[in-house]
Design a protein around this motif. Structure first.
Motif, PDB file in Angstrom:
ATOM      1  N   ILE A  12     -27.911 -13.783 -42.967  1.00  0.00           N
ATOM      2  CA  ILE A  12     -29.048 -13.230 -43.304  1.00  0.00           C
ATOM      3  C   ILE A  12     -29.408 -11.933 -42.434  1.00  0.00           C
ATOM      4  O   ILE A  12     -29.658 -10.920 -42.944  1.00  0.00           O
ATOM      5  CB  ILE A  12     -30.339 -13.939 -43.571  1.00  0.00           C
ATOM      6  N   ASP A  31     -29.331 -11.884 -30.005  1.00  0.00           N
ATOM      7  CA  ASP A  31     -28.485 -13.260 -30.460  1.00  0.00           C
ATOM      8  C   ASP A  31     -27.721 -13.804 -29.482  1.00  0.00           C
ATOM      9  O   ASP A  31     -27.387 -12.999 -28.593  1.00  0.00           O
ATOM     10  CB  ASP A  31     -27.498 -12.677 -31.626  1.00  0.00           C
ATOM     11  N   ASN A  35     -23.976 -19.250 -33.477  1.00  0.00           N
ATOM     12  CA  ASN A  35     -23.412 -19.302 -35.056  1.00  0.00           C
ATOM     13  C   ASN A  35     -22.900 -17.915 -35.465  1.00  0.00           C
ATOM     14  O   ASN A  35     -23.293 -18.047 -36.767  1.00  0.00           O
ATOM     15  CB  ASN A  35     -24.268 -20.177 -35.633  1.00  0.00           C
ATOM     16  N   SER A  36     -22.397 -17.013 -34.650  1.00  0.00           N
ATOM     17  CA  SER A  36     -22.106 -15.761 -35.334  1.00  0.00           C
ATOM     18  C   SER A  36     -21.108 -15.123 -34.328  1.00  0.00           C
ATOM     19  O   SER A  36     -20.988 -15.475 -33.218  1.00  0.00           O
ATOM     20  CB  SER A  36     -23.188 -14.792 -35.503  1.00  0.00           C
ATOM     21  N   PHE A  80     -35.088 -14.679 -37.243  1.00  0.00           N
ATOM     22  CA  PHE A  80     -34.027 -15.419 -38.180  1.00  0.00           C
ATOM     23  C   PHE A  80     -33.564 -16.470 -37.251  1.00  0.00           C
ATOM     24  O   PHE A  80     -32.809 -17.515 -37.694  1.00  0.00           O
ATOM     25  CB  PHE A  80     -32.934 -14.307 -38.229  1.00  0.00           C
ATOM     26  N   LYS A  84     -29.635 -24.423 -38.465  1.00  0.00           N
ATOM     27  CA  LYS A  84     -30.010 -24.458 -40.042  1.00  0.00           C
ATOM     28  C   LYS A  84     -29.146 -25.540 -40.833  1.00  0.00           C
ATOM     29  O   LYS A  84     -29.289 -25.894 -41.882  1.00  0.00           O
ATOM     30  CB  LYS A  84     -29.716 -23.232 -40.673  1.00  0.00           C
ATOM     31  N   ASN A  99     -34.345 -25.926 -30.150  1.00  0.00           N
ATOM     32  CA  ASN A  99     -33.956 -24.571 -30.422  1.00  0.00           C
ATOM     33  C   ASN A  99     -34.869 -23.905 -31.324  1.00  0.00           C
ATOM     34  O   ASN A  99     -35.323 -22.662 -30.906  1.00  0.00           O
ATOM     35  CB  ASN A  99     -32.725 -24.601 -31.180  1.00  0.00           C
ATOM     36  N   TYR A 148     -34.527 -30.351 -39.663  1.00  0.00           N
ATOM     37  CA  TYR A 148     -34.536 -29.151 -40.119  1.00  0.00           C
ATOM     38  C   TYR A 148     -35.486 -28.710 -40.589  1.00  0.00           C
ATOM     39  O   TYR A 148     -36.306 -27.677 -40.205  1.00  0.00           O
ATOM     40  CB  TYR A 148     -33.170 -28.767 -40.723  1.00  0.00           C
ATOM     41  N   LYS A 152     -39.061 -26.000 -39.665  1.00  0.00           N
ATOM     42  CA  LYS A 152     -39.514 -24.923 -40.524  1.00  0.00           C
ATOM     43  C   LYS A 152     -41.029 -25.124 -40.788  1.00  0.00           C
ATOM     44  O   LYS A 152     -41.983 -24.297 -40.694  1.00  0.00           O
ATOM     45  CB  LYS A 152     -38.872 -24.665 -41.868  1.00  0.00           C
TER      46      LYS A 152
HETATM   47  N1  LIG Z   1     -28.656 -19.346 -45.079  1.00  0.00           N
HETATM   48  C1  LIG Z   1     -29.652 -20.234 -45.804  1.00  0.00           C
HETATM   49  O1  LIG Z   1     -29.353 -20.763 -47.077  1.00  0.00           O
HETATM   50  C2  LIG Z   1     -30.994 -20.436 -45.355  1.00  0.00           C
HETATM   51  C3  LIG Z   1     -31.860 -20.544 -46.400  1.00  0.00           C
HETATM   52  C4  LIG Z   1     -33.157 -20.630 -45.648  1.00  0.00           C
HETATM   53  C5  LIG Z   1     -33.768 -20.421 -44.555  1.00  0.00           C
HETATM   54  N2  LIG Z   1     -32.677 -20.081 -43.968  1.00  0.00           N
HETATM   55  C6  LIG Z   1     -33.168 -19.581 -42.245  1.00  0.00           C
HETATM   56  O2  LIG Z   1     -32.793 -18.073 -42.039  1.00  0.00           O
HETATM   57  C7  LIG Z   1     -32.561 -18.091 -40.528  1.00  0.00           C
HETATM   58  C8  LIG Z   1     -30.956 -17.426 -40.747  1.00  0.00           C
HETATM   59  O3  LIG Z   1     -30.285 -18.187 -41.469  1.00  0.00           O
HETATM   60  P1  LIG Z   1     -28.674 -17.552 -41.535  1.00  0.00           P
HETATM   61  O4  LIG Z   1     -27.994 -18.316 -42.657  1.00  0.00           O
HETATM   62  O5  LIG Z   1     -28.397 -16.047 -41.169  1.00  0.00           O
HETATM   63  O6  LIG Z   1     -27.953 -18.426 -40.335  1.00  0.00           O
HETATM   64  P2  LIG Z   1     -26.984 -18.214 -39.093  1.00  0.00           P
HETATM   65  O7  LIG Z   1     -26.590 -19.025 -38.347  1.00  0.00           O
HETATM   66  O8  LIG Z   1     -25.951 -17.228 -39.875  1.00  0.00           O
HETATM   67  O9  LIG Z   1     -27.884 -16.960 -38.379  1.00  0.00           O
HETATM   68  C9  LIG Z   1     -28.803 -17.303 -37.289  1.00  0.00           C
HETATM   69  C10 LIG Z   1     -28.622 -16.801 -35.939  1.00  0.00           C
HETATM   70  O10 LIG Z   1     -29.241 -17.206 -35.135  1.00  0.00           O
HETATM   71  C11 LIG Z   1     -28.669 -17.234 -33.840  1.00  0.00           C
HETATM   72  N3  LIG Z   1     -29.540 -17.916 -33.103  1.00  0.00           N
HETATM   73  C12 LIG Z   1     -29.667 -19.321 -33.095  1.00  0.00           C
HETATM   74  N4  LIG Z   1     -30.206 -19.961 -32.360  1.00  0.00           N
HETATM   75  C13 LIG Z   1     -30.419 -18.815 -31.357  1.00  0.00           C
HETATM   76  C14 LIG Z   1     -31.415 -18.760 -30.090  1.00  0.00           C
HETATM   77  N5  LIG Z   1     -32.034 -19.671 -29.486  1.00  0.00           N
HETATM   78  N6  LIG Z   1     -31.516 -17.713 -29.592  1.00  0.00           N
HETATM   79  C15 LIG Z   1     -30.859 -16.452 -30.098  1.00  0.00           C
HETATM   80  N7  LIG Z   1     -29.941 -16.537 -31.100  1.00  0.00           N
HETATM   81  C16 LIG Z   1     -29.883 -17.719 -31.923  1.00  0.00           C
HETATM   82  C17 LIG Z   1     -27.291 -17.551 -34.185  1.00  0.00           C
HETATM   83  O11 LIG Z   1     -26.239 -17.412 -33.515  1.00  0.00           O
HETATM   84  C18 LIG Z   1     -27.083 -16.958 -35.579  1.00  0.00           C
HETATM   85  O12 LIG Z   1     -26.579 -15.540 -35.361  1.00  0.00           O
HETATM   86  C19 LIG Z   1     -32.486 -19.335 -39.968  1.00  0.00           C
HETATM   87  O13 LIG Z   1     -33.669 -19.336 -39.394  1.00  0.00           O
HETATM   88  C20 LIG Z   1     -32.442 -20.279 -41.384  1.00  0.00           C
HETATM   89  O14 LIG Z   1     -32.906 -21.721 -40.827  1.00  0.00           O
HETATM   90  C21 LIG Z   1     -31.550 -19.767 -44.010  1.00  0.00           C
END
Ligand SMILES: NC(=O)c1ccc[n+]([C@@H]2O[C@H](COP(=O)([O-])OP(=O)(O)OC[C@H]3O[C@@H](n4cnc5c(N)ncnc54)[C@H](O)[C@@H]3O)[C@@H](O)[C@H]2O)c1
Length: 331
Positions: A12, A31, A35-36, A80, A84, A99, A148, A152
């Motif tokens: 996102i 970041d 997870n990227s 973000f 997740k 985390n 999880y 939130k």
């Molecule tokens: N994708 C979905 O379906 C969805 C739905 C509802 C809420 N969300 C929330 O939206 C946010 C983004 O989701 P997404 O789908 O892009 O997930 P994602 O895993 O693709 O992106 C999360 C990013 O955060 C980074 N990250 C995680 N922990 C970290 C830390 N401690 N320090 C620095 N970087 C860190 C990861 O490397 C990753 O790049 C999350 O908080 C997730 O819970 C996602």
């Protein structure tokens, strides 16, 4: 504006970075790439033709976050960064609390010290637990069905307390429904590691022959075709929702939660058929038992987003599937 995106290289975050850069904002990403991919940053720059600043760091590292806020004169933060995966959070709750909760506390401490008080938080429809009625509005009672989800909820409550303690905070929690699809360029999209948890990346892999068959969990729900119904939202609509949220929250001190969805649901079979129309072939699938904890239907009431943020989702299911397939083929 100068905007810090924690977790901005993720699914996102990367699409939101594109939308922000294209709207003329400056973007700083923190970041830790847990997870990227690092290459996503270059792809964002390639799509937009604009540069951004990327700092490889953990958001739990408060001094690094503080330095990033101060050195880049950040005006607002979109948070973000977080883990997740619902199933993983049941297996390893401590990792999720450490985390997601510690990361948010660290960010808030840095923001308070740097005097940055505008925050958009990535929340989730998961905070509604099992729906008591549909469509779900923001007044629906909250509860959590997984660690999880509890992270939130706790973070939302923590942010509410921050806003009550200091009236200068401007905080919006965006409760996302089910983001799917990819940027039109096919350069960025949803790239889960291993076997995907979410429906469309799984369908994409079946459609391209990487996985043999899709398992549909539950065919006897009280829905039109018996399969689960969700509010799928195109990732670029969601990204644009963040711009609208930033514009709103900048002028509205306090705390608010707003749903980001389309307001209508699609069943798993509808998604499969829409994908089949895009790839022009059959997607093999098998209906298996329900997964524990899954619910029949979930979709949003989106009046707050429309009235307060002046935002509505514009793209339909076929565009979601087309962009997902375009990204899968580009890979
Ligand atoms: N994708 C979905 O379906 C969805 C739905 C509802 C809420 N969300 C929330 O939206 C946010 C983004 O989701 P997404 O789908 O892009 O997930 P994602 O895993 O693709 O992106 C999360 C990013 O955060 C980074 N990250 C995680 N922990 C970290 C830390 N401690 N320090 C620095 N970087 C860190 C990861 O490397 C990753 O790049 C999350 O908080 C997730 O819970 C996602």
């Amino acid at each position: 504006m100068n905007i810090l995106l924690t977790g901005g290289a993720g699914y996102i975050g990367s699409h939101t970075a594109v939308a922000l850069l294209e709207a003329g904002h400056h973007v700083v990403i923190i970041d830790n790439f847990c997870n990227s991919q690092r290459s996503v940053v270059n792809k964002i720059e390639q799509i937009t033709g604009k540069k951004l600043i990327c700092i490889e760091a953990d958001v739990c590292n408060t001094p690094v976050v503080l330095k990033a806020l101060q050195e880049n004169q950040v005006d607002a933060v979109i948070h973000f960064a977080g883990l997740k995966a619902v199933g993983e959070s049941v297996q390893n709750p401590l990792a999720y609390y450490a985390n997601n909760i510690t990361g948010t506390i660290s960010l808030l401490e840095a923001m308070r010290t740097a005097d940055v008080n505008v925050l958009v938080f990535s929340s989730s429809a998961t905070v509604y637990g099992d729906p008591l009625y549909l469509p779900i509005d923001e007044k629906h009672p909250t509860s959590a069905t997984s660690p999880y989800g509890r992270t939130k909820l706790h973070i939302e409550e923590m942010l509410k307390d921050m806003a009550s303690s200091d009236p200068t905070w401007k905080i919006i929690c965006l409760r996302y429904f089910n983001p799917v699809g990819a940027h039109d360029s096919g350069l960025i999209g949803e790239e889960p590691q291993g076997i995907p948890n979410n429906l469309t990346p799984y369908v994409a892999r079946v459609a391209s022959g990487i996985l043999p068959q899709l398992q549909v969990f539950g065919g006897n729900y009280p829905t039109a075709d018996g399969t689960g119904v969700r509010d799928y939202i195109h990732i670029m609509d969601l990204a644009e929702g963040h711009l609208a949220a930033l514009n709103f929250v900048n002028q509205h001190p306090g705390w608010i939660a707003v749903n980001l969805g389309t307001g209508s649901g699609h069943s798993v079979l509808e998604v499969i058929h829409a994908y089949e129309a895009v790839v022009n072939s059959k997607i093999p699938f098998k209906i298996v038992d329900r997964r524990p904890g899954d619910i029949a239907s979930c979709y949003a009431k989106v009046d707050s987003a429309r009235e307060l943020l002046q935002w509505v989702a514009k793209r339909g299911l076929s565009e979601m599937c087309e962009s997902s397939w375009n990204f899968q083929r580009a890979k």
